[in-house]
Write an enzyme that holds these catalytic residues in place. Structure first.
Site, PDB file in Angstrom:
ATOM      1  CG  ASP A 297      -4.167   5.014  -6.810  1.00  0.00           C
ATOM      2  OD1 ASP A 297      -4.768   4.699  -7.850  1.00  0.00           O
ATOM      3  OD2 ASP A 297      -2.929   5.160  -6.757  1.00  0.00           O
ATOM      4  CB  THR A 299      -0.391   2.084  -8.702  1.00  0.00           C
ATOM      5  OG1 THR A 299      -1.041   1.282  -9.683  1.00  0.00           O
ATOM      6  CG2 THR A 299       1.112   2.015  -8.890  1.00  0.00           C
ATOM      7  CG  ASP A 533       1.310   6.655  -4.753  1.00  0.00           C
ATOM      8  OD1 ASP A 533       0.364   6.659  -5.570  1.00  0.00           O
ATOM      9  OD2 ASP A 533       2.290   5.900  -4.850  1.00  0.00           O
TER      10      ASP A 533
END
Length: 769
Positions: A297, A299, A533
């Protein structure tokens, strides 16, 4: 406080609590204490070994029950690691658990998140995390970061009547929301609930060992019954028959293999813990070494989640210094800058002179900030689409070029007015300010390392494709030009798998698409690791072969991930890879030792069962042989450094060596035992000692072959094991306990020949391996 913000009354809160309309989060995907104990105690190896221990105790030979220590050790290690992981996760949840401020009966109170009820009036301000879904009732410059849910790093401005989702963060402004969906009904919890089923790490080592155990479970009972029937027909009595049967059965069970596998995993887990990486279970340490595709991912994973200053490009070169000074005055005028303004403030020094007469702080509603100077002109900074007229082609060419490159663009304009609150009709663009997502400082080095290890990278994000491509390129991801907008992806799994095989960067990806992407890669035979996250990553983390979460990620991602990077350091991943390689390569060596033991035990059992003579070894003999030719050296081999590339086919390679090596060891031992038994001057105890010596000699050859590449310490280890066995034979107290009696010299010649021939077969087998 206005009447519409007074919130619920105490009676209304009590009614909702009674109805179960409270913000209770669903349980995470972790095992209960009972499940942990059952999984680590009630397993096939323990069941066999405990049964054999009971039999040997009934037969009255407690000295032959030493093997039960392996059962206890293996259970303790597995239970301890899983409990430690569960305890650490709960500690993280406590440290990161948000609270909520609710208005009830006109009074604002701070409560735990599980005390929020449906229709509660929740007060939110900058820095807060939303704990429920809700409707905005009042807002003042309210901006939310929804990246944990959507993956998009752009903040979202919210107005009264807008819907907001749990898991979002307030980055600017304040307001009030009315809780609409609480507990399991909230958006964040709905995503998390889809991943609440506990799953064990899919370990090839564990699968291979379990397959070996399944075969042995089928082989051991009939072989043991045949041997028991054969031994009962001799004149030694039922106790000796049970003793011989248990000896054979113990040798056929690779009990120490499970223990040493656990020890190797524990050593890897401890090494990771020192680097602030939490492995949920022992086998986690193996998986990254097998991963061939790493999905990341953007971000919070490749980037820090923060905005960084890029550069300022002035459009009027003759006034560049003046423009930069006025921009510095503008941005330093806001005492509470949002993250975007703060990034610019950090990059520009505070102005020496203060010529500001009037300041308008940044407003999310207007999308600009402004300042009026003492010479009568004003400057505005904000969104280009609001500030820059479409007629200014040069400015828009620059803006579009930079936006297409994935950068965030702000415009700086001035106009002929002395009132900064009023934007003129035709302002002049003076400069553009370029901002970037902050790439983790170690991202480039770590991603380059994975590429060098033939691990394919896939960048999957909810952000725009251009932004993701730009960030991926800065992080060192190769072939970023192979990018796709996920809104155009097909739903058909085969078509999706084809695209995933060739494309690298994916933008505008939804949580369910992330999971589908992982499944598409797995359908093509890939071993997939996923890092993330946010709650939007939960489904993909759960589906991946190895889920990796950041320590500052959401509670849901930490709960479903197999590995949690507590300090958010990307640099831990190569350490995980190295530890995994060491575990896999070393356990393959150790597995070959134990499976070889099981093979020669099965062969000896079959021969003795048909021959109808006393079993050639006692349980304590096998404990001794196993300790010196497998157990102790296996422990050192399991922890030795090893960085060789991992290849698939663990079980095939183990069996290809172990079966012929085990047959050679078993046949050599049986021949020596048969010759010794034919010699009427040789006692049963001496014949058994000769058999044990033969088995130990061939076992040490097997040990040396499994220790390759050889070095000084490995050769010294094999020599030390031979010396230890010699001490046991020649020290009276030890030889008496283990019932060992050195055979006559004429038998030593046969022992030597058998070891040489059996060892030669092992060496030839090892060279073909």
């Amino acid at each position: 406080m206005s009447a519409d913000l007074t919130g619920l009354s105490a009676a209304e809160v009590a009614q909702r609590v009674a109805d179960g309309r409270v913000n209770k989060r669903p349980a995470g995907p972790t095992r209960t204490m009972t499940q942990i104990l059952r999984a680590n105690i009630l397993n096939p190896v323990n069941a066999i070994m405990l049964t054999l221990f009971a039999v040997i105790m009934v037969a009255g030979f407690p000295s032959d029950g030493l093997f039960v220590g392996v059962v206890v050790s293996n259970a303790v290690i597995g239970i301890a690691q899983e409990l430690k992981a569960r305890r650490e996760l709960r500690r993280l949840e406590v440290l990161n658990a948000p609270s909520a401020r609710v208005c009830r009966d006109g009074v604002t109170t701070e409560v735990a998140i599980d005390q929020v009820v449906a229709d509660d009036m929740c007060e939110i301000a900058s820095g807060d995390q939303l704990v429920v879904d809700g409707e905005v009732i009042a807002a003042t410059g309210l901006e939310l970061d929804e990246s944990l849910l959507t993956g998009e790093s752009e903040t979202v401005v919210k107005f009264p009547g807008d819907q907001v989702m749990s898991g979002s963060f307030v980055v600017a402004g304040n307001g009030f929301i009315r809780a609409t969906n609480v507990g399991a009904d909230s958006y964040a919890n709905q995503l998390a609930t889809e991943a609440t089923e506990f799953k064990l790490v899919n370990s090839e080592l564990r699968a291979g060992i379990n397959q070996i155990l399944k075969w042995l479970i089928v082989i051991i009972p009939p072989a043991s019954l045949l041997l028991l029937w054969s031994l009962l027909s001799t004149d030694d009595g039922w106790r000796s028959a049970l003793q011989g049967t248990v000896a054979a059965a113990v040798a056929m069970v690779p009990d120490g293999l499970v223990l040493l596998t656990s020890l190797a995993f524990v050593a890897g887990v401890i090494a990771l813990t020192r680097r602030q990486a939490l492995a949920k279970e022992l086998a986690t340490v193996e998986l990254l070494a097998r991963v061939d595709t790493l999905c990341l991912d953007k971000t919070g994973t490749i980037t820090t989640g923060e905005i960084s200053f890029g550069e300022i490009i002035t459009l009027i070169p003759d006034r560049a210094e003046e423009i930069l000074g006025e921009i510095a005055e503008l941005v330093h005028s806001d005492p509470h800058p949002n993250p975007t303004m703060a990034a610019i403030v950090d990059a520009l020094p505070a102005p020496v002179a203060d010529r500001r007469l009037q300041v308008e702080p940044f407003s999310s509603a207007r999308k600009w900030a402004a300042v009026g100077f003492d010479d009568g002109h004003c400057m505005w900074l904000g969104a280009p689409e609001v500030l820059v007229p479409t007629t200014q082609a040069r400015a828009w060419d620059l803006i579009n070029t930079q936006a297409t490159a994935g950068r965030r663009v702000l415009a700086v304009v001035e106009g002929a007015t002395d009132d900064p609150q009023v934007l003129p009709a035709d302002p002049t663009c003076l400069a553009v300010i370029l901002l970037d997502d902050t790439v983790r400082p170690d991202a480039h080095e770590i991603l380059s390392y994975f590429v060098s290890q033939d691990v394919q990278l896939r960048i999957i994000s909810g952000d725009s494709v251009n932004t993701v491509v730009a960030v991926a390129a800065r992080a060192g991801v190769p072939n970023t030009e192979r990018s796709v907008d996920a809104r155009t992806l097909p739903e058909d799994p085969e078509e999706l798998a084809e695209i995933m095989a060739t494309q690298v960067v994916f933008g505008r990806v939804t949580p369910h698409q992330k999971r589908a992407m992982v499944e598409a890669l797995q359908a093509r035979g890939k071993v997939v690791a996923m890092t993330g996250d946010g709650v939007n990553d939960v489904l993909a983390l759960k589906r991946a072969n190895l889920g990796i979460s950041m320590g500052t990620g959401s509670a849901a991602t930490r709960a479903v991930a197999d590995l949690v990077l507590l300090d958010n350091q990307f640099s831990t991943l190569p350490v995980v890879l190295a530890e995994g390689r060491k575990v896999i390569n070393n356990i393959e060596r150790v597995a070959s030792l134990f499976v070889t033991k099981a093979i020669y035990a099965v062969l000896l059992t079959a021969i003795i069962g048909l021959w109808q003579v006393p079993f050639p070894l006692l349980p304590r003999h096998l404990t001794l042989i196993g300790t010196f030719s497998i157990g102790i050296p296996g422990f050192f081999l399991a922890l030795a450094p090893s960085t060789d590339l991992v290849q698939p086919g663990f079980l095939r390679r183990v069996l290809r060596f172990s079966i012929p090596a085990g047959i050679a060891a078993g046949a050599a031992s049986a021949v020596v035992y048969a010759i010794a038994r034919q010699d009427l001057a040789v006692s049963l105890e001496e014949a058994r000692t000769a058999t044990a010596l033969t088995l130990l000699g061939v076992g040490l050859v097997i040990l040396v072959m499994m220790s390759r590449p050889l070095n000084t310490w490995k050769l010294l280890l094999a020599a030390a094991m031979a010396a230890c066995y010699a001490v046991v034979i020649w020290v009276p107290a030890l030889s008496t306990f283990f019932e060992l009696d050195a055979p006559p010299l004429r038998i030593w010649g046969w022992i030597t020949c058998a070891v040489v021939v059996g060892g030669a077969v092992v060496v030839m087998t090892g060279r073909r391996k």
